[in-house]
Enzyme design. Structure first.
Site, PDB file in Angstrom:
ATOM      1  N   THR A 190       1.016  -1.146   0.115  1.00 55.43           N
ATOM      2  CA  THR A 190      -0.071   0.072  -0.117  1.00 55.43           C
ATOM      3  C   THR A 190       0.934   1.216  -0.008  1.00 55.43           C
ATOM      4  OG1 THR A 190      -1.780  -1.144   0.937  1.00 55.43           O
ATOM      5  CG2 THR A 190      -1.711   1.160   1.216  1.00 55.43           C
ATOM      6  N   GLY A 243      -4.406  -5.411   6.652  1.00 55.01           N
ATOM      7  CA  GLY A 243      -5.652  -4.744   6.657  1.00 55.01           C
ATOM      8  C   GLY A 243      -6.602  -5.092   7.734  1.00 55.01           C
TER       9      GLY A 243
END
Length: 320
Positions: A190, A243
């Site tokens: 990310t 996540g």
């Protein structure tokens, strides 16, 4: 007036065996993006404009896991997600499951500014993108040979590929990935950016392709306001890592909460949240405060990051 500050990340959790050439490529990209943000801030760019600008640049470069170069689903496609938040009025926009949008972070901003909603996903997000006239690419544009190879390895092991590794207790020099998949290849992660401008306005943006070999329809923390991204009157935060753990810990919002309700300083808040809100998960984050401070933290091997402030601090790093 406060001094501006900016931080950028390219993912938390780094293979200790990452080749030196790859490390240098990552540092060069982070430095390039920092310089773009610094120039914009010196030109009186607003915080929300700068975070979008920097994350767009990261999405366009295939080195990290966002936009072009996104991780692949089990079906071999990309499903990208992004969010952006303007802390001055706590306005936000987010998208998930986009497959053809060149810059998901800009679509997230359009959701914030041009729609009555905060979050659009999948076919609805794609329809909105076409209505807004954003740049569109075929799904193949986002797929790189490196990620095709990564997906093959993940499928052979019948697992989801996390991008980070941790040392085993038996041998600190022998890294073992969290899901038991022994890979020496580099898997990207990310991206995100946080900014406080000279007016003390904070903003944050995060963008990702998610996990390699993820189920179609999986949504991570990056587009979830309060989990992967948050900005308010006191700070801006962008997270990266596992996540599901970040979602459970509402990690980004927790930084703001302990600043608001406990009176913590920025770095103190970051350290507290990393230590106490991740359970057994692994993650990292970058943050700025409305006072012109910058901070970061992570509980894994490393995090691709760069920080800069108006008073001359400039740092790009990977490891602890």
């Amino acid at each position: 007036m406060v001094g501006w500050a900016i931080a950028v990340h390219g993912g938390a959790g780094v293979d200790p065996n990452l080749p030196p050439q790859r490390q240098e490529e990552a540092k060069q990209l982070l430095t390039h993006c920092l310089n773009i943000g610094i120039f914009a801030l010196r030109s009186n760019g607003s915080a929300v404009d700068v975070v979008e600008l920097v994350v767009r640049e990261l999405e366009t470069n295939p080195l990290f896991n966002s936009g072009r170069g996104s991780a692949l689903t089990a079906k071999g496609t990309v499903e990208m997600e992004a969010s952006i938040m303007d802390g001055t009025k706590r306005r936000c926009g987010a998208v998930s499951g986009v497959t053809t949008v060149k810059n998901p972070v800009s679509l997230a901003r359009l959701v914030m500014e041009k729609s009555p909603h905060s979050y659009l996903g999948f076919s609805g997000a794609e329809e909105f993108a076409r209505d807004q006239g954003v740049d569109i690419e075929d799904n193949e544009y986002f797929i790189t040979p490196d990620n095709v190879g990564m997906l093959k390895l993940a499928k052979e092991a019948n697992t989801i590929l996390f991008d980070y590794r941790i040392p085993t207790a038996e041998n600190e020099k022998s890294p073992l990935p969290m899901n038991g998949l022994p890979l020496s290849a580099y898997s990207p992660e990310t991206v995100g950016c946080v900014v406080v401008d000279s007016e003390g306005r904070c903003a944050a943006a995060t963008s990702t392709g998610g996990l390699m070999n993820k189920m179609s329809g999986r949504i991570g923390d990056s587009p979830i306001i309060g989990a992967g991204t948050y900005a308010c009157e006191v700070c801006g935060v962008s997270c990266t890592g596992e996540g599901e753990a970040i979602i459970r810990g509402t990690l980004a919002r927790e930084v703001a909460a302990v600043m608001e309700y406990k009176g913590f300083g920025l770095q103190e808040a970051v350290d507290f949240v990393i230590k106490h809100r991740l359970d057994k998960g692994f993650a990292g984050l970058i943050a700025v405060s409305s006072k012109g401070e910058v901070a970061y933290g992570f509980n894994c091997n490393g995090m691709f990051r760069g920080v800069a402030t108006e008073d001359g601090l400039k740092e790009v790093g990977i490891w602890k």
